[in-house]
Design a protein around this motif. Sequence first.
Motif, PDB file in Angstrom:
ATOM      1  N   TYR A 446       0.832  -1.203   0.000  1.00  0.00           N
ATOM      2  CA  TYR A 446       0.000   0.000   0.000  1.00  0.00           C
ATOM      3  C   TYR A 446       0.870   1.258   0.000  1.00  0.00           C
ATOM      4  O   TYR A 446       0.493   2.288   0.543  1.00  0.00           O
ATOM      5  N   ALA A 447       2.038   1.147  -0.641  1.00  0.00           N
ATOM      6  CA  ALA A 447       3.007   2.242  -0.596  1.00  0.00           C
ATOM      7  C   ALA A 447       2.575   3.455  -1.409  1.00  0.00           C
ATOM      8  O   ALA A 447       2.887   4.589  -1.056  1.00  0.00           O
ATOM      9  N   ASP A 448       1.875   3.244  -2.529  1.00  0.00           N
ATOM     10  CA  ASP A 448       1.382   4.384  -3.303  1.00  0.00           C
ATOM     11  C   ASP A 448      -0.015   4.076  -3.812  1.00  0.00           C
ATOM     12  O   ASP A 448      -0.500   2.947  -3.724  1.00  0.00           O
ATOM     13  N   ALA A 453      -4.496   0.479  -4.834  1.00  0.00           N
ATOM     14  CA  ALA A 453      -5.756   0.136  -5.490  1.00  0.00           C
ATOM     15  C   ALA A 453      -5.726  -1.293  -6.016  1.00  0.00           C
ATOM     16  O   ALA A 453      -6.711  -2.035  -5.913  1.00  0.00           O
ATOM     17  N   ASP A 454      -4.590  -1.695  -6.573  1.00  0.00           N
ATOM     18  CA  ASP A 454      -4.454  -3.064  -7.061  1.00  0.00           C
ATOM     19  C   ASP A 454      -4.498  -4.059  -5.909  1.00  0.00           C
ATOM     20  O   ASP A 454      -5.115  -5.125  -6.024  1.00  0.00           O
ATOM     21  N   SER A 455      -3.863  -3.712  -4.792  1.00  0.00           N
ATOM     22  CA  SER A 455      -3.881  -4.593  -3.617  1.00  0.00           C
ATOM     23  C   SER A 455      -5.290  -4.718  -3.066  1.00  0.00           C
ATOM     24  O   SER A 455      -5.715  -5.810  -2.662  1.00  0.00           O
ATOM     25  N   THR A 456      -6.019  -3.609  -3.028  1.00  0.00           N
ATOM     26  CA  THR A 456      -7.403  -3.648  -2.552  1.00  0.00           C
ATOM     27  C   THR A 456      -8.244  -4.588  -3.406  1.00  0.00           C
ATOM     28  O   THR A 456      -9.024  -5.405  -2.889  1.00  0.00           O
ATOM     29  N   ARG A 457      -8.083  -4.493  -4.719  1.00  0.00           N
ATOM     30  CA  ARG A 457      -8.846  -5.358  -5.629  1.00  0.00           C
ATOM     31  C   ARG A 457      -8.520  -6.828  -5.383  1.00  0.00           C
ATOM     32  O   ARG A 457      -9.421  -7.681  -5.325  1.00  0.00           O
TER      33      ARG A 457
END
Length: 500
Positions: A446-448, A453-457
């Motif tokens: 969650y660095a940027d 957003a990709d990690s959340t998905r």
Amino acid sequence: MALEEKSSLNDCFAELLPHGCRFTIHHLSTPPTECPAIFAAPPGELPEDTYCESHFLSVSIDPDGRQLQVFAIEILIYTTNHLTTLFVSKADSTGYLQLLKLPKGTPSPLRILSTTFLQYLIEERRRPDRRLVLSLFARAQNQYLFPGSVENSHKHVLDDRGLIKWWCKVVDPILGIYGDEDDQGSKRNGSTTSEPGVKSHGFLRVPGCDTYETRGFIPGSGHAKGQKRWSTADPLVELGKQPHLPERCLIPRFPDDPKARFVEQLDDELPDEVTQPPLSQIENVPFTKKHTGRWRSVQSLEQFWEMMSFRQECSSGRLVGFLWALFSPDNLDRTRNPGNLGENTQKPSQNALPTQLDSQHQESARLPRQSPLRSSPAPEPLSKMPLMSPSNPSPAPTPGKAEETAIQALPEETKSYYWPLSSRGEVVLRQKDYEKVGNLLLRLDYADEEIAADSTRKWIEDVAQRSGVKNWGFSVAGEFVPPVINDVGAQQSNANVEPG
């Protein structure tokens, strides 16, 4: 397995969140699972049957058409025959709340979300003849749940004193619902109740701080309302299953808990139990009585807290706050708790902590200062239920009808736990799947904004795949319009306070 949409939780959030705040809420939980007791049993007695379930609330925003996690909180619910314990295991933010560009003076949405979710679970899980206690310890850390989020310059990482004050502000409104200085209800140690039949009171311990210093963390401590709601003490004696218990039987042992590590060390002082030898050997073997369950070096709770201030976690210039909110029914007989009405005849649980105390340094060792999402006890998750066969090692199995039926078949209430349908997550995961979802979270980044957003998905899709639900989560739009306050600067100082 998806349950009905939690419209009641949705309404709670919408009513209290500031107007203009729009979030997507993902609430998942686990069924109650038998676990090691969090309270040590007195000498000669069996540990109390204890069940644990986990609740995880993820809050996301949608600034440009993509989900982006901004906050998450995990709460473990331990239930026994005599007590319900809500333990705040972890809470963390990513710092991306600033993308909403909320107006100056907007109350902190993260604090409102935390207060509302805790109040929701307290209200749903209160039993009419049992005490309920909310427990947590505030220990400052730069990131708990979202790896790499500390690299986001907008993340507000609180120091130890700021974090203790933040959590007191989260809990204080809940106490206000059940007690206020103008109420006509019953009183206990200065507390009152505005809801018939319920007493509430807050407790705070900060090892190394005297009463005056500890008072400084409590909201409104200089006013009558704050003094009535809070005490600079602990409720551990009141939480005991029976009176006059040894100190070690009054101190709960939670995952990654500083005081639990100290208790474990003190337990080394206890002598081994030696029973009376057979009559044929009584002339040659001396008779030794069983130990009393009391430590040699610490002989009172006050002494325990005094020595805690010298522990590594509470020294070296750092403070750790231990906080409780106790909710007691008026009709509860203090001399005879419901848990004492029946004898525990089942096999004893393991005399171990719910999880290894160094769990923050195991699977997430490569992520400095991180701790796993999963920290609730489950030595053999749902072992008595006909769930997935061990022969199917798929990393993300889709639950079948038998698995859904097994979870749904669990009773809502037994003598040891209370599991009402209304307070379950939108998605209910088996224990093993819940742990895998937590481990995935610790492998994300969650660095940027783009990576987050990709990690959340990935996290949302993983839960959906494991639960067999294509789309989950519900949207919330804040409806509360705060009154106009002249001192806008004072409000803005708390607008984006986030637990570190």
